[in-house]
Design a protein around this motif. Structure first.
Motif, PDB file in Angstrom:
ATOM      1  N   ALA A  47       0.832  -1.206   0.000  1.00  0.00           N
ATOM      2  CA  ALA A  47       0.000   0.000   0.000  1.00  0.00           C
ATOM      3  C   ALA A  47       0.868   1.256   0.000  1.00  0.00           C
ATOM      4  O   ALA A  47       0.574   2.224  -0.703  1.00  0.00           O
ATOM      5  N   LEU A  48       1.944   1.247   0.771  1.00  0.00           N
ATOM      6  CA  LEU A  48       2.844   2.394   0.819  1.00  0.00           C
ATOM      7  C   LEU A  48       3.502   2.641  -0.529  1.00  0.00           C
ATOM      8  O   LEU A  48       3.609   3.778  -0.982  1.00  0.00           O
ATOM      9  N   GLY A  49       3.918   1.587  -1.188  1.00  0.00           N
ATOM     10  CA  GLY A  49       4.559   1.725  -2.490  1.00  0.00           C
ATOM     11  C   GLY A  49       3.629   2.267  -3.555  1.00  0.00           C
ATOM     12  O   GLY A  49       4.052   3.010  -4.441  1.00  0.00           O
ATOM     13  N   GLN A  50       2.362   1.929  -3.470  1.00  0.00           N
ATOM     14  CA  GLN A  50       1.417   2.357  -4.507  1.00  0.00           C
ATOM     15  C   GLN A  50       0.767   3.701  -4.201  1.00  0.00           C
ATOM     16  O   GLN A  50       0.397   4.427  -5.119  1.00  0.00           O
ATOM     17  N   THR A  51       0.604   4.036  -2.935  1.00  0.00           N
ATOM     18  CA  THR A  51      -0.154   5.244  -2.595  1.00  0.00           C
ATOM     19  C   THR A  51       0.638   6.267  -1.807  1.00  0.00           C
ATOM     20  O   THR A  51       0.156   7.371  -1.593  1.00  0.00           O
ATOM     21  N   ASP A  52       1.811   5.914  -1.321  1.00  0.00           N
ATOM     22  CA  ASP A  52       2.633   6.757  -0.455  1.00  0.00           C
ATOM     23  C   ASP A  52       1.965   6.991   0.903  1.00  0.00           C
ATOM     24  O   ASP A  52       2.289   7.927   1.614  1.00  0.00           O
ATOM     25  N   LEU A  53       1.016   6.157   1.249  1.00  0.00           N
ATOM     26  CA  LEU A  53       0.384   6.176   2.565  1.00  0.00           C
ATOM     27  C   LEU A  53       0.445   4.764   3.127  1.00  0.00           C
ATOM     28  O   LEU A  53       0.120   3.803   2.441  1.00  0.00           O
TER      29      LEU A  53
END
Length: 132
Positions: A47-53
């Motif tokens: 999720a962090l890699g795709q959305t920066d969150l």
């Protein structure tokens, strides 16, 4: 790439050795929490890699839902399991961001790993040090 398994195993044993007697939680429940933390860390990093969150709070709640079934009525066990999952996801996300920045700067992943290991090890006694 099997060298990291030793570190993961040692960390898991250290976690069980410290947390089990401190909070009176059975060792098997902590081991389940650690395994769940590894799986949830993968979700968090994705999720962090795709959305920066990074949804660490939600991942902690997923662990708490699992422990509502595994240890019904045990509030402390539920909170500790959620904290382990959340901390694991947060550390994995932070490390991924550091590795990405290092990659952009042309740093070696091995050098970055050693820097993370040294920094993490050096920071352990700081919160426990008495004030000057």
């Amino acid at each position: 790439a099997r060298w990291w398994l030793g570190g993961l195993g040692a960390s898991a044993l250290l976690c069980v050795a410290i947390v089990a007697p401190l909070f009176s939680i059975p060792a098997w429940q902590l081991l389940v929490s650690i395994c769940l933390s590894c799986l949830l860390a993968v979700l968090g990093v994705r999720a962090l890699g795709q959305t920066d969150l990074e949804p660490v709070s939600a991942l902690g709640k997923l662990s708490q839902i699992a422990f509502a079934v595994l240890a019904p009525g045990h509030l402390v066990t539920n909170l500790v399991a959620g904290a382990i999952a959340e901390a694991g996801a947060m550390q994995a996300g932070d490390l991924m961001q550091d590795l990405k920045a290092g990659h952009l700067l042309g740093a070696s992943p091995r050098a970055q790993f050693y820097a993370q290991l040294i920094g993490s090890s050096a920071s352990v006694p700081l919160p426990a040090a008495p004030p000057a």
